[in-house]
Design a protein around this motif. Sequence first.
Motif, PDB file in Angstrom:
ATOM      1  N   TYR A  89       0.608  -1.273   0.180  1.00  0.00           N
ATOM      2  CA  TYR A  89      -0.119   0.038   0.501  1.00  0.00           C
ATOM      3  C   TYR A  89       0.772   1.169   0.259  1.00  0.00           C
ATOM      4  O   TYR A  89       0.717   2.672  -0.247  1.00  0.00           O
ATOM      5  CB  TYR A  89      -1.237  -0.102   1.238  1.00  0.00           C
ATOM      6  N   HIS A  90       2.143   1.387   0.759  1.00  0.00           N
ATOM      7  CA  HIS A  90       2.841   2.315   0.641  1.00  0.00           C
ATOM      8  C   HIS A  90       3.797   2.638  -0.144  1.00  0.00           C
ATOM      9  O   HIS A  90       3.542   3.404  -1.138  1.00  0.00           O
ATOM     10  CB  HIS A  90       4.101   2.333   1.555  1.00  0.00           C
ATOM     11  N   ALA A  93       1.367   4.053  -2.737  1.00  0.00           N
ATOM     12  CA  ALA A  93       0.828   5.398  -2.082  1.00  0.00           C
ATOM     13  C   ALA A  93       1.917   6.374  -3.443  1.00  0.00           C
ATOM     14  O   ALA A  93       1.721   7.954  -4.351  1.00  0.00           O
ATOM     15  CB  ALA A  93       0.645   5.892  -1.400  1.00  0.00           C
TER      16      ALA A  93
END
Length: 391
Positions: A89-90, A93
């Motif tokens: 998810y990082h 992003a």
Amino acid sequence: MKALEQQFINIRVNVMKRLLQKIDGWLLPRNLNEQSSPYVWLIYLPLFFVPVAFLNEHPMDFVWVLLATFAFLALYFHAFWVKGQTVIYHIVAIILIASLSALITATASTLFIYAAAFCSRLKPIKYALGVLVAILIWIASISWVFSFELYFILPALVFSLIIGLLNIYQYALHENKQALILSRKETQRLAKVAERERIARDLHDLIGHTFSVITLKADLAGRLLDKDLEKARSEIKQLEEISRNALSQVREVVSGYRTSDLLSELANAKNVFASLNIKFDYEFENIDEQHIELDLAANKELAIVLRELVTNIIKHAKADFVTANIMQQNDKIILSMQDNGVGIDSTQIHGNGLKGITERIQYLNGSVSIKSGAGVAGTLTQVSLPVVDKD
């Protein structure tokens, strides 16, 4: 006067050190292999926002890049706190921030390189390589759609590929090294267990033989008391010598022998699960596994609890993957054990086995928490015990 100035300088330096240590503790976890490396890697970040201040004519472009930089830093440092696949998810992003920034400046390629570097945290390696390839395809796609210049496309593709592959390779080497170290430690612990079993057998043979001789000598001395008093005294004297020799031999067998029951039980659990094709991983956090601050009673009880949990998992869980985590949190040692099995219901939680575990731990001023269902895969058991007060 100079002494006072020097003292004042030392005070300022100490205050600054403590402040930096607090900031470091807030930004990064304490269990990193190289604590300073994440800061060193940020040396490339100015390549993203500095050129905008000198080359872009619109002030709002620099404002956006600064906001993007702060958002990236928040994701960057938080990524070191997460475990497992959550880091994806990082990465996504950071790619989103980089893609939006690429509409303003070609130096956004720097952020894509950071995203590629984080691919090394993904497991297995095939998945990490797949995400890296997806990043490269994404860079090529947005470059084609928005007609980005070559001086954006080449650095973004080439350096993302190189840094991504190098990080994945180095991280894989580090994982293999850690697995080798763990394997060696487990071999050593199993050797200790084997040695303890040998000592137990020696004690059994020694005590069994000695007591057999003592029984025969005592019986003979009893029968000689009324017939030959001197002979009876001689037999009793021999009994004393045999007893002293036995005590001396027992002390020789057990002297200097002291091992961590918890560590040995972890190694045994690894061996038992492997024989049943159940994968078992365990790790230590914020704690030196060779110096666990538990007294002998607590260590023994925690080992018994671990053995009971292993037995329950084998009998009831129908799991194929089990993890254990031992960590020190403030003034407590916490053992967490989780399987991916079928879970348990409320009636099983209060069964005799788990009830016995709770009673053992509560007797040592500890606590037991058992969770199953409601977002928990399988069963999660957490056992907490106070550390030894050394004062």
